[in-house]
Write a protein that holds these residues in place. Structure first.
Motif, PDB file in Angstrom:
ATOM      1  N   THR A  74      49.758 -24.045  31.223  1.00 27.10           N
ATOM      2  CA  THR A  74      50.051 -22.821  31.951  1.00 27.10           C
ATOM      3  C   THR A  74      51.548 -22.336  31.894  1.00 27.10           C
ATOM      4  O   THR A  74      52.386 -23.050  32.209  1.00 27.10           O
ATOM      5  N   CYS A  75      51.841 -21.299  31.351  1.00 26.66           N
ATOM      6  CA  CYS A  75      53.146 -20.602  31.303  1.00 26.66           C
ATOM      7  C   CYS A  75      53.380 -19.306  31.288  1.00 26.66           C
ATOM      8  O   CYS A  75      52.935 -18.592  32.444  1.00 26.66           O
ATOM      9  N   GLY A  76      53.741 -18.387  30.278  1.00 31.71           N
ATOM     10  CA  GLY A  76      54.033 -17.217  30.501  1.00 31.71           C
ATOM     11  C   GLY A  76      52.785 -16.250  30.613  1.00 31.71           C
ATOM     12  O   GLY A  76      52.485 -15.512  31.444  1.00 31.71           O
ATOM     13  N   VAL A  77      51.754 -16.480  29.831  1.00 37.96           N
ATOM     14  CA  VAL A  77      50.520 -15.610  29.668  1.00 37.96           C
ATOM     15  C   VAL A  77      49.769 -15.925  30.816  1.00 37.96           C
ATOM     16  O   VAL A  77      49.217 -14.991  31.715  1.00 37.96           O
ATOM     17  N   LYS A  78      49.433 -17.077  31.114  1.00 37.18           N
ATOM     18  CA  LYS A  78      48.501 -17.658  32.385  1.00 37.18           C
ATOM     19  C   LYS A  78      49.263 -17.135  33.614  1.00 37.18           C
ATOM     20  O   LYS A  78      48.421 -17.091  34.627  1.00 37.18           O
ATOM     21  N   ASN A  79      50.527 -17.021  33.843  1.00 35.01           N
ATOM     22  CA  ASN A  79      51.284 -16.674  34.852  1.00 35.01           C
ATOM     23  C   ASN A  79      50.672 -15.263  35.487  1.00 35.01           C
ATOM     24  O   ASN A  79      50.890 -15.053  36.631  1.00 35.01           O
TER      25      ASN A  79
END
Length: 242
Positions: free
Chosen positions: A160-165
């Motif tokens: 989890t990073c930018g897109v999932k946030n």
């Protein structure tokens, strides 16, 4: 997307001095705030997945958010910081999360924590899978959105990073419904992309000073990386983080 740069700077510790220098260097490296105009209202969508102390590396560190807010305010912006953690999307519950995550310590002029807990409905016919969805109403109050995420492993999506946030744009108590709507990993991933394409964050910043490894996004171990990433593309930020 191939021509969108990703900034990467070393930052070894969560101290105001180290963070201020690193944030300024990071933003300058990609001209990260070039989208700003005078008197803009900027939303910062942080990761407040649960009521965790910042030292547990589950949430965006408030000292980093504070440093970003200072840079925005210096350029004439007003800022709203918000998220919808798992659980009730109500003032009482979310303000409790702010306190546990120490996000209530930002205390900067022209900066406020979101207090609009309305829910709106969207239709997005261009979506791959998410044609209709509910979202947190505070996002309609801002002119542009900055995605300030935490780099962690994730039990379902591996990372989890930018897109999932941006799954945090979905009200917390509704999130399980979306897991049921999209039980296949590919469909769930496409849903994440649909949310990013709908909300179009102008900048994605990754808190990767201390990350989470193992049973993420809330119960893993702290893994020190000592870095900050930024890109105007959440996909490129994720590629470098991966």
């Amino acid at each position: 997307m191939k021509n969108v740069p990703v900034g990467l700077v070393r930052c070894e510790e969560y101290t105001e001095e180290a963070i201020e220098t690193a944030m300024q260097t990071l933003l300058k490296s990609i001209d990260g705030l070039s989208f700003l105009k005078p008197k803009m209202k900027v939303g910062i969508k942080v990761n407040l997945v649960a009521g965790k102390d910042p030292a547990q590396a589950a949430t965006t560190n408030p000292l980093l958010v504070k440093a970003l807010c200072r840079e925005l305010v210096k350029r004439g912006a007003e800022v709203i910081v918000g998220d919808s953690p798992g659980g009730l999307y109500t003032a009482g519950y979310v303000n409790g999360i702010y306190r546990l995550c120490k996000m209530d310590r930002i205390n900067e002029p022209k900066v406020q924590l979101n207090q609009n807990f309305s829910v709106k409905e969207a239709r997005y016919q261009e979506a791959a899978v998410l044609k209709t969805f509910s979202y947190t109403g505070w996002l309609d109050e801002v002119d542009v959105l900055i995605n300030f995420c935490k780099l962690k492993t994730h039990a379902m999506m591996k990372m989890t990073c930018g897109v999932k946030n941006l799954f945090g744009t979905i009200p917390g108590i509704i999130k399980p419904e979306y897991h049921m709507r999209f039980p296949k990993i590919e469909d769930f991933a496409n849903m994440m992309v649909d949310l990013n394409e709908y909300f179009k964050p102008s900048l994605t910043i990754v808190d990767a000073i201390d990350c989470m490894e193992g049973n993420g996004p809330t119960a893993g171990e702290v893994r020190h990386m000592g870095a900050l990433f930024a890109s105007k593309s959440p996909y490129m930020a994720d590629m470098v983080a991966a």
